[in-house]
Design a protein around this motif. Structure first.
Motif, mmCIF file in Angstrom:
data_model
loop_
_atom_site.group_PDB
_atom_site.id
_atom_site.type_symbol
_atom_site.label_atom_id
_atom_site.label_comp_id
_atom_site.label_asym_id
_atom_site.label_seq_id
_atom_site.Cartn_x
_atom_site.Cartn_y
_atom_site.Cartn_z
ATOM 1 N N GLU A 73 131.709 108.527 24.916
ATOM 2 C CA GLU A 73 132.564 107.530 24.286
ATOM 3 C C GLU A 73 134.032 107.723 24.621
ATOM 4 O O GLU A 73 134.772 106.747 24.785
ATOM 5 C CB GLU A 73 132.358 107.563 22.765
ATOM 6 N N ASP A 74 134.496 108.989 24.712
ATOM 7 C CA ASP A 74 135.922 109.218 24.998
ATOM 8 C C ASP A 74 136.219 109.426 26.483
ATOM 9 O O ASP A 74 137.359 109.706 26.860
ATOM 10 C CB ASP A 74 136.455 110.404 24.190
ATOM 11 N N GLY A 75 135.206 109.314 27.334
ATOM 12 C CA GLY A 75 135.421 109.426 28.771
ATOM 13 C C GLY A 75 135.337 110.829 29.325
ATOM 14 O O GLY A 75 135.427 111.016 30.548
ATOM 15 N N SER A 76 135.159 111.835 28.471
ATOM 16 C CA SER A 76 135.088 113.214 28.950
ATOM 17 C C SER A 76 133.883 113.443 29.843
ATOM 18 O O SER A 76 133.949 114.197 30.819
ATOM 19 C CB SER A 76 135.038 114.185 27.763
ATOM 20 N N LEU A 77 132.773 112.778 29.537
ATOM 21 C CA LEU A 77 131.563 112.954 30.334
ATOM 22 C C LEU A 77 131.765 112.442 31.760
ATOM 23 O O LEU A 77 131.297 113.056 32.722
ATOM 24 C CB LEU A 77 130.394 112.231 29.665
ATOM 25 N N ASP A 78 132.487 111.331 31.901
ATOM 26 C CA ASP A 78 132.759 110.810 33.245
ATOM 27 C C ASP A 78 133.596 111.795 34.051
ATOM 28 O O ASP A 78 133.362 111.990 35.253
ATOM 29 C CB ASP A 78 133.483 109.462 33.147
ATOM 30 N N LEU A 79 134.563 112.425 33.399
ATOM 31 C CA LEU A 79 135.388 113.409 34.100
ATOM 32 C C LEU A 79 134.561 114.607 34.530
ATOM 33 O O LEU A 79 134.745 115.144 35.629
ATOM 34 C CB LEU A 79 136.541 113.862 33.196
ATOM 35 N N LEU A 80 133.633 115.034 33.675
ATOM 36 C CA LEU A 80 132.770 116.164 34.030
ATOM 37 C C LEU A 80 131.882 115.820 35.219
ATOM 38 O O LEU A 80 131.658 116.653 36.099
ATOM 39 C CB LEU A 80 131.915 116.566 32.825
ATOM 40 N N LEU A 81 131.389 114.593 35.240
ATOM 41 C CA LEU A 81 130.520 114.182 36.345
ATOM 42 C C LEU A 81 131.313 114.023 37.643
ATOM 43 O O LEU A 81 130.831 114.371 38.721
ATOM 44 C CB LEU A 81 129.820 112.869 35.994
ATOM 45 N N ILE A 82 132.540 113.502 37.544
ATOM 46 C CA ILE A 82 133.361 113.318 38.741
ATOM 47 C C ILE A 82 133.758 114.655 39.342
ATOM 48 O O ILE A 82 133.740 114.847 40.565
ATOM 49 C CB ILE A 82 134.613 112.486 38.402
ATOM 50 N N SER A 83 134.127 115.595 38.475
ATOM 51 C CA SER A 83 134.583 116.904 38.949
ATOM 52 C C SER A 83 133.444 117.873 39.214
ATOM 53 O O SER A 83 133.681 119.041 39.514
ATOM 54 C CB SER A 83 135.541 117.519 37.936
ATOM 55 N N ASP A 84 132.213 117.394 39.112
ATOM 56 C CA ASP A 84 131.058 118.280 39.265
ATOM 57 C C ASP A 84 130.938 118.812 40.687
ATOM 58 O O ASP A 84 131.076 118.082 41.661
ATOM 59 C CB ASP A 84 129.784 117.519 38.892
ATOM 60 N N THR A 85 130.723 120.106 40.802
ATOM 61 C CA THR A 85 130.384 120.741 42.067
ATOM 62 C C THR A 85 128.943 121.230 41.979
ATOM 63 O O THR A 85 128.294 121.080 40.957
ATOM 64 C CB THR A 85 131.329 121.919 42.375
ATOM 65 N N ARG A 86 128.455 121.818 43.013
ATOM 66 C CA ARG A 86 127.046 122.200 43.082
ATOM 67 C C ARG A 86 126.678 123.138 41.932
ATOM 68 O O ARG A 86 127.271 124.205 41.780
ATOM 69 C CB ARG A 86 126.755 122.872 44.435
ATOM 70 N N HIS A 87 125.705 122.751 41.141
ATOM 71 C CA HIS A 87 125.139 123.526 40.027
ATOM 72 C C HIS A 87 126.113 123.715 38.852
ATOM 73 O O HIS A 87 125.726 124.303 37.849
ATOM 74 C CB HIS A 87 124.656 124.910 40.482
ATOM 75 N N LEU A 89 127.471 121.433 36.859
ATOM 76 C CA LEU A 89 127.165 120.584 35.716
ATOM 77 C C LEU A 89 126.112 121.231 34.835
ATOM 78 O O LEU A 89 126.177 121.127 33.606
ATOM 79 C CB LEU A 89 126.693 119.209 36.190
ATOM 80 N N ALA A 90 125.140 121.908 35.429
ATOM 81 C CA ALA A 90 124.130 122.610 34.641
ATOM 82 C C ALA A 90 124.773 123.715 33.805
ATOM 83 O O ALA A 90 124.401 123.926 32.650
ATOM 84 C CB ALA A 90 123.056 123.195 35.558
ATOM 85 N N VAL A 91 125.747 124.411 34.378
ATOM 86 C CA VAL A 91 126.456 125.455 33.624
ATOM 87 C C VAL A 91 127.247 124.822 32.480
ATOM 88 O O VAL A 91 127.305 125.358 31.368
ATOM 89 C CB VAL A 91 127.379 126.256 34.559
ATOM 90 N N THR A 92 127.866 123.671 32.746
ATOM 91 C CA THR A 92 128.607 122.965 31.705
ATOM 92 C C THR A 92 127.686 122.562 30.556
ATOM 93 O O THR A 92 128.024 122.720 29.379
ATOM 94 C CB THR A 92 129.281 121.714 32.289
ATOM 95 N N ALA A 212 118.798 118.503 32.150
ATOM 96 C CA ALA A 212 119.771 117.630 31.474
ATOM 97 C C ALA A 212 120.864 117.190 32.441
ATOM 98 O O ALA A 212 121.304 116.038 32.402
ATOM 99 C CB ALA A 212 120.369 118.360 30.273
ATOM 100 N N ALA A 213 121.315 118.100 33.301
ATOM 101 C CA ALA A 213 122.328 117.736 34.297
ATOM 102 C C ALA A 213 121.804 116.662 35.247
ATOM 103 O O ALA A 213 122.519 115.702 35.586
ATOM 104 C CB ALA A 213 122.758 118.974 35.082
#
Length: 221
Positions: A73-87, A89-92, A212-213
């Motif tokens: 809802e606040d856009g944080s998830l989009d930032l996490l997905l954009i800045s995701d590097t290999r593996h 996102l799973a750690v996040t 989940a990632a």
């Protein structure tokens, strides 16, 4: 990762109604069991570990919808997905699951000894069951992260998460109850089911965030 854990922990504590709802629901489940079973104290003590585990499991499912919903809802998830590097996102996701467990599920483990007294459980049975909850409830959170990621795009996916997650938590419930019963039923082994419970928690700690990632990436696409 520490900053993310601290952020989610702080947000969870500020909106503590979710944790309080889980604790109150846990209390309600345990409180009505004696009225349904009757005044047989020995029976209450025997079924105590199973009742505590069922109450903790159902209470843990209540707050899973908020695991990723607020970030979307606040856009944080989009930032996490954009800045995701290999593996990464799973750690996040793993860190977010730890923060969610600390805020929403750990209070259930803390109040479990008090609720065990309602079930006329002996002190040893209360201690052992609490230990199994401490070891096994993280697995419920990691499994729940998969369901929360699958329905993150839905406005009201709480019920759907429970439908998706509940069947997958049955092995955790079985071995958690089996280990807890060892302290209230003679000749029931404790160590084998407890080790399997710990192994399940470790297994889902790896598989859950990775799945989940993948679900979050698919939802974003």
């Amino acid at each position: 990762m520490l900053a993310l854990y601290h952020r989610d922990l702080t947000l969870g504590l500020r909106t503590g109604s979710g944790a309080m709802t889980g604790v109150l629901f846990f209390l309600a489940v345990i409180a009505v069991i004696p009225f349904g079973v009757g005044p047989d104290l020995d029976l209450l003590a025997r079924i105590g570990p199973a009742v505590l585990w069922l109450g903790a499991l159902l209470s843990s499912l209540l707050g899973l919808e908020r695991l990723f919903q607020a970030d979307r809802e606040d856009g944080s998830l989009d930032l996490l997905l954009i800045s995701d590097t290999r593996h990464m996102l799973a750690v996040t996701v793993f860190v977010k699951c730890l923060a969610h467990w600390t805020v929403s599920v750990l209070p259930l483990v803390i109040v479990a000894p008090l609720l065990g007294m309602f079930m006329n459980m002996p002190a040893e049975g209360i201690a052992v069951t609490t230990l199994t909850l401490l070891a096994g409830t993280p697995a419920i959170t990691f499994i729940g992260a998969v369901g929360a990621a699958l329905v993150v795009a839905l406005p009201r996916g709480g019920l759907l998460i429970s439908v998706l997650v509940l069947p997958l938590t049955i092995p955790v419930l079985i071995f958690g109850v089996a280990a807890g019963r060892a302290a209230v039923v003679e000749n029931d082994p404790f160590l084998p089911p407890f080790l399997i419970l710990a192994a399940l928690a470790l297994f889902f700690a790896v598989l859950g965030p990775a799945a989940a990632a993948l679900a979050l990436r698919s939802a974003d696409d």
